[in-house]
Design an enzyme around this catalytic site. Structure first.
Site, PDB file in Angstrom:
ATOM      1  N   PRO A 118      18.406  19.903 -14.975  1.00 52.14           N
ATOM      2  CA  PRO A 118      17.949  19.564 -13.621  1.00 52.14           C
ATOM      3  C   PRO A 118      17.280  20.704 -12.856  1.00 52.14           C
ATOM      4  O   PRO A 118      16.890  20.500 -11.714  1.00 52.14           O
ATOM      5  CB  PRO A 118      19.252  19.141 -12.931  1.00 52.14           C
ATOM      6  CG  PRO A 118      20.304  19.960 -13.596  1.00 52.14           C
ATOM      7  CD  PRO A 118      19.880  20.067 -15.041  1.00 52.14           C
ATOM      8  N   GLY A 119      17.190  21.904 -13.436  1.00 53.77           N
ATOM      9  CA  GLY A 119      16.372  22.933 -12.822  1.00 53.77           C
ATOM     10  C   GLY A 119      17.083  24.141 -12.261  1.00 53.77           C
ATOM     11  O   GLY A 119      16.434  25.026 -11.702  1.00 53.77           O
ATOM     12  N   CYS A 236      25.996  24.471 -23.900  1.00 51.78           N
ATOM     13  CA  CYS A 236      27.279  24.409 -23.190  1.00 51.78           C
ATOM     14  C   CYS A 236      28.304  23.705 -24.083  1.00 51.78           C
ATOM     15  O   CYS A 236      29.047  22.841 -23.621  1.00 51.78           O
ATOM     16  CB  CYS A 236      27.137  23.704 -21.854  1.00 51.78           C
ATOM     17  SG  CYS A 236      26.502  22.022 -21.956  1.00 51.78           S
TER      18      CYS A 236
END
Length: 311
Positions: A118-119, A236
């Site tokens: 998402p940035g 992750c």
């Protein structure tokens, strides 16, 4: 019921696989423990000291050791904090701030963020580049790219062009980018602390699916990297097939080398042998972070360099 028993009851195959990596009570307790809220101060919009002074009037801040702009904060809902709405701070998990720190981008460079939505990391990269130079921020899904654009606008990012290509597309731009971040799509084991569904839906076939995608992307990323450039590979998750296996694959296929990462972060032992396969000793230079190491999400980060005159 103990954390170990909850996990074993929810997904026996998950428990069986990762108990081979680490089998302490602490490890299982941190897998299910809720995450601490953390923020990154966005210096594109205001000086760090000004924002921190204002936040300390209302909240308790604890410095994250590996990043100057990162803090743990005692708030349960960032949406209620005006500085968040204004883009002065951005909610970002503490360990996810490590890859851009390792990438170390500079103003004026050409940077590819291959899986950007998402940035949060794109904004962090733009912050280090002081909005100078150019970032290509890519995500193949249009819906995710729209979220990416909205977040970049809120953070005041001006040097980024968003694309919606399959990440492997960038392999055709051989020897082009000064730095590349491949924060690869993965099985998200490290995010169980945020969303229990990642434990419930975990399957080994998903791990293998992601491993194949990651191998394709990392080869394309390395091809697009300038000689002398830096590629940071991160996930992750804790599965060796998505971490050491992928980087070892790149090392065997190319002239890539790993560099030591020197940050004040606790780590777990690298996996140099898994399911009968032996990996390069170079993997000792990567960071394998389990949830109980720093009370964060799990993460894996490797700093890869392409030698001058490389392929």
């Amino acid at each position: 019921m103990s954390a170990r028993d909850r996990i074993r009851e929810t997904n026996p195959a998950f428990y069986e696989r990762y108990s081979m990596l680490e089998d302490t009570d602490e490890f299982w307790e941190f897998i299910v423990r809720p995450l601490r809220q953390s923020i990154r101060v966005n210096t594109l919009k205001a000086p760090l000291e000004v924002v921190v002074e204002r936040l300390r009037e209302e909240f308790e801040l604890q410095q994250i050791p590996w990043i100057r702009e990162g803090f743990f904060i005692n708030v349960d809902n960032l949406a209620k904090v005006p500085e968040h709405s204004l883009g002065l701070i951005f909610g970002q998990e503490a360990s996810s701030m490590i890859p851009p720190v390792v990438l170390d981008p500079k103003p004026g460079e050409l940077v590819l963020d291959m899986a950007a939505a998402p940035g949060s990391k794109t904004g962090q990269i733009a912050q280090y580049m002081e909005n100078e130079g150019c970032i290509i921020a890519n995500d193949p899904k249009l819906s995710r790219a729209n979220v990416l654009i909205a977040n970049l606008n809120r953070m005041g990012v001006l040097n980024t062009r968003v694309t919606t290509k399959d990440g492997a597309y960038f392999g055709r731009f051989e020897n082009t980018f000064d730095r590349i971040l491949l924060d690869a799509p993965c099985s998200s084991v490290g995010m169980i602390r945020k969303k229990w569904k990642f434990l419930e839906s975990w399957r080994l076939r998903g791990v293998i699916k992601y491993m194949n995608i990651q191998k394709r992307l990392i080869l394309a990323a390395y091809r697009a990297l300038k000689p002398g450039g830096t590629l940071v590979y991160s996930t992750c998750t804790i599965d060796p097939l998505e971490n050491e296996e992928v980087v070892d694959y790149l090392l065997r296929k190319t002239d890539a080398r790993l560099e030591q990462i020197d940050l004040p972060v606790k780590t777990s032992e690298p996996v140099l042998e898994w399911e009968g396969r032996e990996y390069s000793e170079e993997l000792k230079k990567a960071l394998r972070i389990h949830p109980n190491d720093n009370d964060t999400e799990a993460f894996f980060i490797a700093k890869i360099v392409k030698p001058e005159g490389g392929a």
